[in-house]
Design an enzyme around this catalytic site. Structure first.
Site, PDB file in Angstrom:
ATOM      1  N   SER A   1      23.809 -12.048 -88.027  1.00  0.00           N
ATOM      2  CA  SER A   1      23.699 -11.308 -86.768  1.00  0.00           C
ATOM      3  C   SER A   1      22.939 -10.006 -86.962  1.00  0.00           C
ATOM      4  O   SER A   1      23.063  -9.349 -88.004  1.00  0.00           O
ATOM      5  CB  SER A   1      25.124 -11.002 -86.278  1.00  0.00           C
ATOM      6  OG  SER A   1      25.107 -10.036 -85.269  1.00  0.00           O
TER       7      SER A   1
ATOM      8  N   TYR B   1      33.583  -7.337 -87.115  1.00  0.00           N
ATOM      9  CA  TYR B   1      32.782  -8.558 -86.906  1.00  0.00           C
ATOM     10  C   TYR B   1      31.499  -8.495 -87.732  1.00  0.00           C
ATOM     11  O   TYR B   1      31.179  -9.414 -88.501  1.00  0.00           O
ATOM     12  CB  TYR B   1      32.450  -8.742 -85.414  1.00  0.00           C
ATOM     13  CG  TYR B   1      31.332  -9.741 -85.210  1.00  0.00           C
ATOM     14  CD1 TYR B   1      31.552 -11.099 -85.429  1.00  0.00           C
ATOM     15  CD2 TYR B   1      30.041  -9.318 -84.871  1.00  0.00           C
ATOM     16  CE1 TYR B   1      30.508 -12.007 -85.299  1.00  0.00           C
ATOM     17  CE2 TYR B   1      29.003 -10.222 -84.738  1.00  0.00           C
ATOM     18  CZ  TYR B   1      29.245 -11.568 -84.947  1.00  0.00           C
ATOM     19  OH  TYR B   1      28.212 -12.473 -84.832  1.00  0.00           O
TER      20      TYR B   1
ATOM     21  N   LYS C   1      29.996 -10.637 -91.240  1.00  0.00           N
ATOM     22  CA  LYS C   1      28.704 -11.340 -91.380  1.00  0.00           C
ATOM     23  C   LYS C   1      27.967 -10.855 -92.630  1.00  0.00           C
ATOM     24  O   LYS C   1      27.385 -11.641 -93.367  1.00  0.00           O
ATOM     25  CB  LYS C   1      27.847 -11.127 -90.122  1.00  0.00           C
ATOM     26  CG  LYS C   1      28.380 -11.866 -88.905  1.00  0.00           C
ATOM     27  CD  LYS C   1      28.256 -13.366 -89.065  1.00  0.00           C
ATOM     28  CE  LYS C   1      28.951 -14.153 -87.990  1.00  0.00           C
ATOM     29  NZ  LYS C   1      28.857 -15.594 -88.138  1.00  0.00           N
TER      30      LYS C   1
HETATM   31  P1  NAD Z   1      30.692 -19.543 -79.749  1.00  0.00           P
HETATM   32  O1  NAD Z   1      32.031 -18.857 -79.807  1.00  0.00           O
HETATM   33  O2  NAD Z   1      30.216 -20.045 -78.444  1.00  0.00           O
HETATM   34  O3  NAD Z   1      30.658 -20.743 -80.798  1.00  0.00           O
HETATM   35  C1  NAD Z   1      31.410 -20.726 -81.994  1.00  0.00           C
HETATM   36  C2  NAD Z   1      32.099 -22.084 -82.094  1.00  0.00           C
HETATM   37  O4  NAD Z   1      32.860 -22.111 -83.313  1.00  0.00           O
HETATM   38  C3  NAD Z   1      33.079 -22.335 -80.955  1.00  0.00           C
HETATM   39  O5  NAD Z   1      32.861 -23.633 -80.432  1.00  0.00           O
HETATM   40  C4  NAD Z   1      34.450 -22.240 -81.600  1.00  0.00           C
HETATM   41  O6  NAD Z   1      35.404 -23.088 -80.983  1.00  0.00           O
HETATM   42  C5  NAD Z   1      34.125 -22.664 -83.026  1.00  0.00           C
HETATM   43  N1  NAD Z   1      35.055 -22.125 -84.022  1.00  0.00           N
HETATM   44  C6  NAD Z   1      35.498 -20.854 -84.151  1.00  0.00           C
HETATM   45  N2  NAD Z   1      36.335 -20.757 -85.193  1.00  0.00           N
HETATM   46  C7  NAD Z   1      36.407 -21.993 -85.755  1.00  0.00           C
HETATM   47  C8  NAD Z   1      37.105 -22.520 -86.865  1.00  0.00           C
HETATM   48  N3  NAD Z   1      37.922 -21.764 -87.624  1.00  0.00           N
HETATM   49  N4  NAD Z   1      36.924 -23.829 -87.169  1.00  0.00           N
HETATM   50  C9  NAD Z   1      36.116 -24.618 -86.421  1.00  0.00           C
HETATM   51  N5  NAD Z   1      35.445 -24.159 -85.343  1.00  0.00           N
HETATM   52  C10 NAD Z   1      35.592 -22.864 -85.015  1.00  0.00           C
HETATM   53  O7  NAD Z   1      29.633 -18.522 -80.395  1.00  0.00           O
HETATM   54  P2  NAD Z   1      28.056 -18.592 -80.404  1.00  0.00           P
HETATM   55  O8  NAD Z   1      27.534 -17.536 -79.515  1.00  0.00           O
HETATM   56  O9  NAD Z   1      27.598 -19.982 -80.238  1.00  0.00           O
HETATM   57  O10 NAD Z   1      27.804 -18.098 -81.896  1.00  0.00           O
HETATM   58  C11 NAD Z   1      27.584 -19.007 -82.943  1.00  0.00           C
HETATM   59  C12 NAD Z   1      27.385 -18.229 -84.236  1.00  0.00           C
HETATM   60  O11 NAD Z   1      26.296 -17.320 -84.084  1.00  0.00           O
HETATM   61  C13 NAD Z   1      28.576 -17.376 -84.655  1.00  0.00           C
HETATM   62  O12 NAD Z   1      28.691 -17.420 -86.053  1.00  0.00           O
HETATM   63  C14 NAD Z   1      28.200 -15.988 -84.197  1.00  0.00           C
HETATM   64  O13 NAD Z   1      28.824 -15.005 -84.977  1.00  0.00           O
HETATM   65  C15 NAD Z   1      26.696 -16.003 -84.434  1.00  0.00           C
HETATM   66  N6  NAD Z   1      25.943 -15.075 -83.595  1.00  0.00           N
HETATM   67  C16 NAD Z   1      26.073 -15.125 -82.247  1.00  0.00           C
HETATM   68  C17 NAD Z   1      25.358 -14.224 -81.455  1.00  0.00           C
HETATM   69  C18 NAD Z   1      25.508 -14.216 -79.960  1.00  0.00           C
HETATM   70  O14 NAD Z   1      25.184 -13.195 -79.333  1.00  0.00           O
HETATM   71  N7  NAD Z   1      25.972 -15.286 -79.332  1.00  0.00           N
HETATM   72  C19 NAD Z   1      24.487 -13.296 -82.062  1.00  0.00           C
HETATM   73  C20 NAD Z   1      24.362 -13.291 -83.449  1.00  0.00           C
HETATM   74  C21 NAD Z   1      25.106 -14.185 -84.214  1.00  0.00           C
HETATM   75  C1  WQD Z   2      23.555  -5.681 -74.298  1.00  0.00           C
HETATM   76  C2  WQD Z   2      23.230  -4.414 -73.525  1.00  0.00           C
HETATM   77  C3  WQD Z   2      25.096  -2.911 -73.357  1.00  0.00           C
HETATM   78  C4  WQD Z   2      27.611  -5.494 -70.892  1.00  0.00           C
HETATM   79  C5  WQD Z   2      26.355  -8.255 -78.962  1.00  0.00           C
HETATM   80  C6  WQD Z   2      27.010  -8.101 -80.303  1.00  0.00           C
HETATM   81  C7  WQD Z   2      26.041  -8.472 -81.390  1.00  0.00           C
HETATM   82  C8  WQD Z   2      25.428  -9.847 -81.150  1.00  0.00           C
HETATM   83  C9  WQD Z   2      24.830  -9.923 -79.797  1.00  0.00           C
HETATM   84  C10 WQD Z   2      26.826 -11.462 -82.245  1.00  0.00           C
HETATM   85  C11 WQD Z   2      23.825  -3.156 -74.164  1.00  0.00           C
HETATM   86  C12 WQD Z   2      24.707  -3.428 -71.998  1.00  0.00           C
HETATM   87  C13 WQD Z   2      26.583  -4.960 -71.653  1.00  0.00           C
HETATM   88  C14 WQD Z   2      27.893  -4.918 -69.613  1.00  0.00           C
HETATM   89  C15 WQD Z   2      26.088  -3.363 -69.963  1.00  0.00           C
HETATM   90  N1  WQD Z   2      26.433 -10.872 -81.198  1.00  0.00           N
HETATM   91  N2  WQD Z   2      25.838  -3.933 -71.193  1.00  0.00           N
HETATM   92  N3  WQD Z   2      27.113  -3.872 -69.203  1.00  0.00           N
HETATM   93  O1  WQD Z   2      26.202  -5.387 -77.625  1.00  0.00           O
HETATM   94  O2  WQD Z   2      23.703  -5.816 -77.879  1.00  0.00           O
HETATM   95  O3  WQD Z   2      25.272  -7.351 -78.903  1.00  0.00           O
HETATM   96  O4  WQD Z   2      25.819  -9.574 -78.819  1.00  0.00           O
HETATM   97  O5  WQD Z   2      26.441 -11.326 -83.359  1.00  0.00           O
HETATM   98  O6  WQD Z   2      26.770  -8.456 -82.580  1.00  0.00           O
HETATM   99  O7  WQD Z   2      27.421  -6.743 -80.446  1.00  0.00           O
HETATM  100  O8  WQD Z   2      25.101  -7.343 -76.451  1.00  0.00           O
HETATM  101  O9  WQD Z   2      25.168  -8.290 -74.199  1.00  0.00           O
HETATM  102  O10 WQD Z   2      27.129  -6.917 -74.984  1.00  0.00           O
HETATM  103  O11 WQD Z   2      24.970  -5.770 -74.504  1.00  0.00           O
HETATM  104  O12 WQD Z   2      25.424  -2.423 -69.547  1.00  0.00           O
HETATM  105  O13 WQD Z   2      28.821  -5.325 -68.913  1.00  0.00           O
HETATM  106  O14 WQD Z   2      23.844  -4.512 -72.232  1.00  0.00           O
HETATM  107  O15 WQD Z   2      25.459  -1.552 -73.289  1.00  0.00           O
HETATM  108  O16 WQD Z   2      22.909  -2.121 -73.954  1.00  0.00           O
HETATM  109  P1  WQD Z   2      25.093  -6.340 -77.710  1.00  0.00           P
HETATM  110  P2  WQD Z   2      25.670  -7.155 -74.991  1.00  0.00           P
END
Ligand code: NAD
Ligand code: WQD
Length: 340
Positions: free
Chosen positions: A127, A151, A155
């Site tokens: 992330s 979190y 990572k």
């Molecule tokens: P999500 O929560 O939609 O998907 C994660 C999936 O993993 C879910 O289906 C959940 O049920 C499953 N899961 C959680 N714990 C588990 C366990 N112990 N065993 C088996 N399954 C389990 O999240 P996402 O947005 O699809 O994110 C996927 C990956 O990408 C995550 O590792 C997250 O940290 C990373 N990531 C997400 C974002 C984002 O903004 N969505 C950004 C950067 C990194």
């Molecule tokens: C985006 C922008 C907020 C909600 C998160 C995780 C990061 C990664 C991606 C997993 C910011 C603004 C948000 C709202 C707002 N995930 N905002 N009103 O915080 O950049 O990143 O998701 O790895 O780890 O921290 O994403 O969508 O929450 O926010 O104004 O109700 O929107 O302040 O500027 P963020 P976000």
């Protein structure tokens, strides 16, 4: 030639879109998900969208080594994509034990089982949050990391563990992808982002305002040192993230060991710009009010995506209008998300 991929967290937001991308490109896909943050309905929708069945889907927790071992024993797994994790930044400050247990413990359990079954190829979900409060954008992979919450720290710990194990297990090939802000949905309208409860992230929040489930967006601060004062992020279409994983699988054997890449577009978008683009794409009003900053938020996070382009000859191809159009289609067709 890699043919069977095990996708942990395959029913989740990014996992489900990646499963579609892999199925439509001929891969056999095995899903492991405990559905702690996803609906099993997503699995049917993956198959319907791809027009092909998954090889199998298991309701298994990745920390359950015995159950995971049976999955590896039942399929000729060539590579693993490890999405399964807990991902809510705010929750991670309340429940750090759960985050370490699932994210770090889940990764080490998976690595042990992969090792036992002679599987040495892994794409790991990292992330952009590992960069913390970035001192400059765009961010390259060699910029300093400084996570600001449990979190993000989990990572980074996983990246460190993978780097260290790779030093001592030369057969292991790992690509850790640091995603920036994945948003949007598959254009088919069946798959999208369906967060539980009130969304934490801006895009699903905006989509629920546009569809009338929420009354207005609260914009967290307009006094950041950005062009319009609101936070700037690198939003990336979830189908570009999915495509990036498919391309990554083809590059696992380029070199042994651990490599880290950003997955972003290089384009920064402010909250105000995002709201305007969504209103345009949906034809709906997106009322908002400016409130105070959200604790822990940073002004701007934008990727330098050139490393991945250089290594794989691949770039994202979808823009903000595509992200908003596809997110809106899913929200409009599925106003209450997936069926229970
Ligand atoms: P999500 O929560 O939609 O998907 C994660 C999936 O993993 C879910 O289906 C959940 O049920 C499953 N899961 C959680 N714990 C588990 C366990 N112990 N065993 C088996 N399954 C389990 O999240 P996402 O947005 O699809 O994110 C996927 C990956 O990408 C995550 O590792 C997250 O940290 C990373 N990531 C997400 C974002 C984002 O903004 N969505 C950004 C950067 C990194
Ligand atoms: C985006 C922008 C907020 C909600 C998160 C995780 C990061 C990664 C991606 C997993 C910011 C603004 C948000 C709202 C707002 N995930 N905002 N009103 O915080 O950049 O990143 O998701 O790895 O780890 O921290 O994403 O969508 O929450 O926010 O104004 O109700 O929107 O302040 O500027 P963020 P976000």
């Amino acid at each position: 030639m890699t043919t069977t991929v095990l996708v942990t967290g395959g029913a989740g937001f990014i996992g489900s879109h990646t499963c579609v991308e892999l199925l439509t490109h001929g891969w056999e896909v095995v899903v492991v998900d405990n559905h702690s943050n996803s609906s099993p309905a997503a699995l049917e929708r993956i198959e319907k969208t791809a027009g092909r069945p998954l090889a199998a889907a298991y309701d298994v927790d990745v920390r359950d080594r015995e159950a995971l071992g049976k999955v590896f024993a039942a399929h000729p797994v060539d590579a693993v994509i490890h999405f399964a994790a807990k991902k809510a930044v705010g929750e991670s400050t309340q429940k750090p034990f759960d985050y370490y247990d699932t994210n770090v413990g889940g990764t080490t359990a998976l690595l042990s089982v992969m090792h036992q079954h002679g599987v040495h190829r892994l794409v790991f979900s990292s992330s952009c949050s590992v960069y913390g409060d970035a001192v400059k954008v765009p961010l390259t992979e060699t910029d300093p990391v400084a996570p600001t919450n449990p979190y993000a720290t989990t990572k980074l710990r996983c990246e460190e563990i993978l780097t260290d194990i790779c030093r001592h297990e030369p057969r292991l090939r790992v690509l850790a992808l640091r995603y920036f802000n994945p948003v949007g949905a598959h254009p088919g309208g069946l798959l999208g982002e369906d967060p539980r409860g009130v969304p934490d992230n801006v895009m699903p929040y905006v989509a629920q305002v546009a569809v009338g489930r929420l009354d207005r967006l609260r914009v967290f601060g307009d006094d950041y040192p950005t062009p319009d004062g609101t936070g700037v992020r690198d939003y990336i279409h979830v189908m570009d993230v999915a495509e990036g994983h498919r391309v990554a699988l083809g590059h696992l054997d380029d070199a042994p060991g651990m490599r880290v890449f950003n997955l972003g577009t290089g384009v920064g978008t402010s909250v105000r710009e995002l709201v305007a683009a969504f209103a345009e794409a949906s034809g709906r009003d997106v009322p908002y009010e400016i409130t105070g900053r959200r604790p822990g938020d940073v002004a701007a996070l934008v990727a330098d995506p050139t490393a991945v382009a250089g290594a794989w000859g691949w770039r994202t191809s979808r823009d903000l209008a595509d992200m908003c159009r596809d997110a809106w289609r899913f929200q409009d067709l599925n106003p209450a998300g997936y069926p229970d």
